[in-house]
Design a protein around this motif. Structure first.
Motif, mmCIF file in Angstrom:
data_model
loop_
_atom_site.group_PDB
_atom_site.id
_atom_site.type_symbol
_atom_site.label_atom_id
_atom_site.label_comp_id
_atom_site.label_asym_id
_atom_site.label_seq_id
_atom_site.Cartn_x
_atom_site.Cartn_y
_atom_site.Cartn_z
ATOM 1 N N ILE A 127 0.843 -1.201 0.000
ATOM 2 C CA ILE A 127 0.000 0.000 0.000
ATOM 3 C C ILE A 127 0.875 1.246 0.000
ATOM 4 O O ILE A 127 0.614 2.220 -0.728
ATOM 5 C CB ILE A 127 -0.936 -0.003 1.230
ATOM 6 C CG1 ILE A 127 -1.932 -1.157 1.129
ATOM 7 C CG2 ILE A 127 -1.688 1.317 1.340
ATOM 8 C CD1 ILE A 127 -2.942 -1.178 2.254
ATOM 9 N N GLY A 128 1.933 1.207 0.808
ATOM 10 C CA GLY A 128 2.853 2.343 0.855
ATOM 11 C C GLY A 128 3.424 2.671 -0.515
ATOM 12 O O GLY A 128 3.463 3.833 -0.928
ATOM 13 N N ARG A 129 3.838 1.626 -1.253
ATOM 14 C CA ARG A 129 4.414 1.859 -2.579
ATOM 15 C C ARG A 129 3.381 2.457 -3.525
ATOM 16 O O ARG A 129 3.674 3.371 -4.294
ATOM 17 C CB ARG A 129 4.926 0.538 -3.173
ATOM 18 C CG ARG A 129 6.188 0.048 -2.530
ATOM 19 C CD ARG A 129 6.657 -1.239 -3.174
ATOM 20 N NE ARG A 129 7.228 -1.017 -4.492
ATOM 21 C CZ ARG A 129 7.723 -1.998 -5.256
ATOM 22 N NH1 ARG A 129 7.668 -3.246 -4.831
ATOM 23 N NH2 ARG A 129 8.249 -1.727 -6.419
ATOM 24 N N VAL A 130 2.147 1.944 -3.462
ATOM 25 C CA VAL A 130 1.079 2.452 -4.324
ATOM 26 C C VAL A 130 0.816 3.934 -4.006
ATOM 27 O O VAL A 130 0.513 4.740 -4.890
ATOM 28 C CB VAL A 130 -0.195 1.605 -4.145
ATOM 29 C CG1 VAL A 130 -1.388 2.258 -4.826
ATOM 30 C CG2 VAL A 130 0.023 0.209 -4.709
ATOM 31 N N ARG A 131 0.993 4.299 -2.727
ATOM 32 C CA ARG A 131 0.779 5.699 -2.318
ATOM 33 C C ARG A 131 2.026 6.547 -2.521
ATOM 34 O O ARG A 131 2.038 7.729 -2.146
ATOM 35 C CB ARG A 131 0.348 5.743 -0.848
ATOM 36 C CG ARG A 131 -1.041 5.181 -0.632
ATOM 37 C CD ARG A 131 -1.458 5.226 0.826
ATOM 38 N NE ARG A 131 -2.788 4.632 1.017
ATOM 39 C CZ ARG A 131 -3.286 4.287 2.198
ATOM 40 N NH1 ARG A 131 -2.572 4.479 3.302
ATOM 41 N NH2 ARG A 131 -4.480 3.755 2.283
ATOM 42 N N GLY A 132 3.106 5.948 -3.073
ATOM 43 C CA GLY A 132 4.275 6.738 -3.452
ATOM 44 C C GLY A 132 5.374 6.787 -2.424
ATOM 45 O O GLY A 132 6.223 7.684 -2.453
ATOM 46 N N SER A 133 5.429 5.804 -1.501
ATOM 47 C CA SER A 133 6.443 5.847 -0.448
ATOM 48 C C SER A 133 7.864 5.817 -1.011
ATOM 49 O O SER A 133 8.799 6.304 -0.386
ATOM 50 C CB SER A 133 6.241 4.673 0.513
ATOM 51 O OG SER A 133 6.434 3.439 -0.166
ATOM 52 N N HIS A 134 8.060 5.211 -2.181
ATOM 53 C CA HIS A 134 9.393 5.167 -2.781
ATOM 54 C C HIS A 134 9.459 5.988 -4.054
ATOM 55 O O HIS A 134 10.309 5.751 -4.914
ATOM 56 C CB HIS A 134 9.809 3.717 -3.058
ATOM 57 C CG HIS A 134 10.121 2.963 -1.808
ATOM 58 N ND1 HIS A 134 9.167 2.256 -1.106
ATOM 59 C CD2 HIS A 134 11.277 2.838 -1.102
ATOM 60 C CE1 HIS A 134 9.724 1.707 -0.045
ATOM 61 N NE2 HIS A 134 10.993 2.042 -0.009
ATOM 62 N N GLY A 135 8.546 6.957 -4.190
ATOM 63 C CA GLY A 135 8.589 7.859 -5.342
ATOM 64 C C GLY A 135 8.179 7.207 -6.644
ATOM 65 O O GLY A 135 8.446 7.739 -7.725
ATOM 66 N N GLU A 136 7.553 6.009 -6.578
ATOM 67 C CA GLU A 136 7.077 5.361 -7.791
ATOM 68 C C GLU A 136 5.662 5.857 -8.097
ATOM 69 O O GLU A 136 4.863 6.068 -7.178
ATOM 70 C CB GLU A 136 7.033 3.834 -7.598
ATOM 71 C CG GLU A 136 8.378 3.230 -7.277
ATOM 72 C CD GLU A 136 8.260 1.815 -6.697
ATOM 73 O OE1 GLU A 136 9.008 0.943 -7.150
ATOM 74 O OE2 GLU A 136 7.438 1.611 -5.787
ATOM 75 N N LYS A 137 5.347 6.023 -9.362
ATOM 76 C CA LYS A 137 3.966 6.353 -9.735
ATOM 77 C C LYS A 137 3.306 5.072 -10.241
ATOM 78 O O LYS A 137 3.208 4.839 -11.436
ATOM 79 C CB LYS A 137 3.952 7.438 -10.818
ATOM 80 C CG LYS A 137 4.412 8.797 -10.305
ATOM 81 C CD LYS A 137 4.095 9.911 -11.281
ATOM 82 C CE LYS A 137 4.341 11.270 -10.659
ATOM 83 N NZ LYS A 137 5.773 11.480 -10.311
ATOM 84 N N VAL A 138 2.837 4.252 -9.292
ATOM 85 C CA VAL A 138 2.280 2.946 -9.647
ATOM 86 C C VAL A 138 0.930 3.118 -10.338
ATOM 87 O O VAL A 138 0.014 3.740 -9.777
ATOM 88 C CB VAL A 138 2.119 2.057 -8.385
ATOM 89 C CG1 VAL A 138 1.570 0.689 -8.773
ATOM 90 C CG2 VAL A 138 3.447 1.914 -7.668
ATOM 91 N N GLU A 139 0.824 2.614 -11.561
ATOM 92 C CA GLU A 139 -0.437 2.704 -12.298
ATOM 93 C C GLU A 139 -1.156 1.358 -12.341
ATOM 94 O O GLU A 139 -2.380 1.317 -12.381
ATOM 95 C CB GLU A 139 -0.174 3.187 -13.742
ATOM 96 C CG GLU A 139 0.370 4.622 -13.785
ATOM 97 C CD GLU A 139 0.915 4.989 -15.153
ATOM 98 O OE1 GLU A 139 0.752 4.180 -16.099
ATOM 99 O OE2 GLU A 139 1.521 6.062 -15.267
ATOM 100 N N GLU A 140 -0.343 0.272 -12.403
ATOM 101 C CA GLU A 140 -0.947 -1.057 -12.506
ATOM 102 C C GLU A 140 -0.281 -2.012 -11.532
ATOM 103 O O GLU A 140 0.952 -2.052 -11.435
ATOM 104 C CB GLU A 140 -0.780 -1.607 -13.935
ATOM 105 C CG GLU A 140 -1.381 -3.000 -14.099
ATOM 106 C CD GLU A 140 -1.181 -3.567 -15.493
ATOM 107 O OE1 GLU A 140 -0.480 -2.936 -16.300
ATOM 108 O OE2 GLU A 140 -1.735 -4.652 -15.767
ATOM 109 N N VAL A 141 -1.091 -2.792 -10.818
ATOM 110 C CA VAL A 141 -0.572 -3.858 -9.964
ATOM 111 C C VAL A 141 -1.009 -5.189 -10.577
ATOM 112 O O VAL A 141 -2.206 -5.458 -10.706
ATOM 113 C CB VAL A 141 -1.088 -3.733 -8.520
ATOM 114 C CG1 VAL A 141 -0.709 -4.968 -7.708
ATOM 115 C CG2 VAL A 141 -0.534 -2.480 -7.866
ATOM 116 N N ILE A 142 -0.018 -5.993 -11.011
ATOM 117 C CA ILE A 142 -0.305 -7.311 -11.588
ATOM 118 C C ILE A 142 -0.188 -8.341 -10.478
ATOM 119 O O ILE A 142 0.900 -8.545 -9.934
ATOM 120 C CB ILE A 142 0.690 -7.644 -12.714
ATOM 121 C CG1 ILE A 142 0.713 -6.526 -13.757
ATOM 122 C CG2 ILE A 142 0.356 -8.987 -13.344
ATOM 123 C CD1 ILE A 142 1.893 -6.626 -14.717
ATOM 124 N N VAL A 143 -1.292 -8.979 -10.123
ATOM 125 C CA VAL A 143 -1.245 -9.969 -9.043
ATOM 126 C C VAL A 143 -0.873 -11.319 -9.650
ATOM 127 O O VAL A 143 -1.632 -11.888 -10.441
ATOM 128 C CB VAL A 143 -2.590 -10.052 -8.298
ATOM 129 C CG1 VAL A 143 -2.450 -10.992 -7.107
ATOM 130 C CG2 VAL A 143 -3.015 -8.673 -7.829
#
Lengths: 201, 201
Positions: A127-143
């Motif tokens: 969740i942190g990564r999706v919210r930008g904790s590491h400066g990534e702009k996550v658009e798609e999460v492939i499960v």
């Protein structure tokens, strides 16, 4: 029988997956016979890896650098993050070369039987990564969890968890394995392959 | 994919008998996950065995002492010497607990295909032992090479070699394995078992 050192070595080798007592003995004999070409290098490689290899602070991959080589690679986009159960699954996907984004290693699957709950896996970091904790702009999460009961339970949990975050959530396609014969496939796979049938191009 | 240290470790593990590339990857992952309980002890055990384990100067068994624990055991008689191809065969016989004498490890079988001739195996040391080079009064030599073509060739060579020395030469009995079913046995074994049939007591 054999000396205490050899017995100890065999006992440790027998704890590796894929090696039983008999093959552990064969492995120990091979090692002793190839002392300089195999035994000493393996001892050094084990000590080296035990000292250097750590889990990546971003994705959980194992590497001697942190962040790992995949997370640090500027050619790989942080817009697409593939969620896997274990590092072995990450390696398998990397061998295919099909994924050019990054990964997120959960560290296991949810399992009531094994007593593995949400707090034991790295959902918070995801969740942190999706919210930008590491400066990534996550658009798609492939499960990309396994197509087992536990894997699919975990996949649904991830989907529910990320649903409010406004990110696209996808999963691997089910279907006939390439090179697979219909006659040997289980009913569930055949049903999924039929339901997900695609227009011939 | 994975870091260089891990790839190197996997490559070395894959050279062990019984481990292919896939199981070597699984083994490497298991090792990294059990860093303290398995990986570091295995590294230490390998280094320890590589340093200490040597071939026994009398019989060729592997041990950290020379002569090995079997040759040094005063309860084991030097009157009976069991000739085996490899240390693995010695270990197998020791597990059975049936032999209370000593051993002689040839280090291989005679094989024209593999270019292994009499000079490559420890026949000279065997003759020396029969002649008392280590103070043993050898009365019987039990030839326990494998029941393969190479093993039987080697057995005949040993018998010819020791024939002038006036020592008794025996070999393991052929027959039906204990628990074996006749229907699954090869013709050669059945023939040998029939020819060596014994009176019911």
């Amino acid at each position: 029988m054999a000396g205490a050192e050899i017995e100890h070595l065999i006992a440790l080798l027998a704890r590796l997956p894929g090696l039983g007592p008999r093959s552990a003995r064969r492995a120990a004999l091979t090692l002793i016979k190839r002392r300089e070409s195999l035994m000493q290098p393996l001892a050094a490689a084990l000590a080296d890896a035990a000292e250097k290899v750590r889990a990546c602070g971003v994705c959980g991959n194992l590497d001697s650098t942190d962040p790992c080589a995949i997370c640090a690679d500027p050619r790989r986009t942080g817009a697409s993050v593939c969620v896997v159960t274990d590092v072995g699954d990450l390696w398998a996907l990397e061998r295919s070369g099909a994924h050019r984004g990054r990964y997120h290693v959960l560290g296991g699957n949810l399992s009531a039987l094994d007593g593995i709950g949400p707090d034991d896996l790295s959902f918070d970091a995801l969740i942190g990564r999706v919210r930008g904790s590491h400066g990534e702009k996550v658009e798609e999460v492939i499960v990309a969890t396994n197509a087992t009961v536990e894997g699919q339970t975990t996949a649904h949990y991830v989907a529910d968890l990320l649903e409010p975050e406004g990110v696209q959530i996808t999963q691997l396609a089910h279907g006939v394995p390439v090179g697979g014969e219909l006659d040997y496939l289980d009913d569930g796979t055949l049903m999924a392959a039929l339901q997900s049938r695609q227009r011939v191009q």
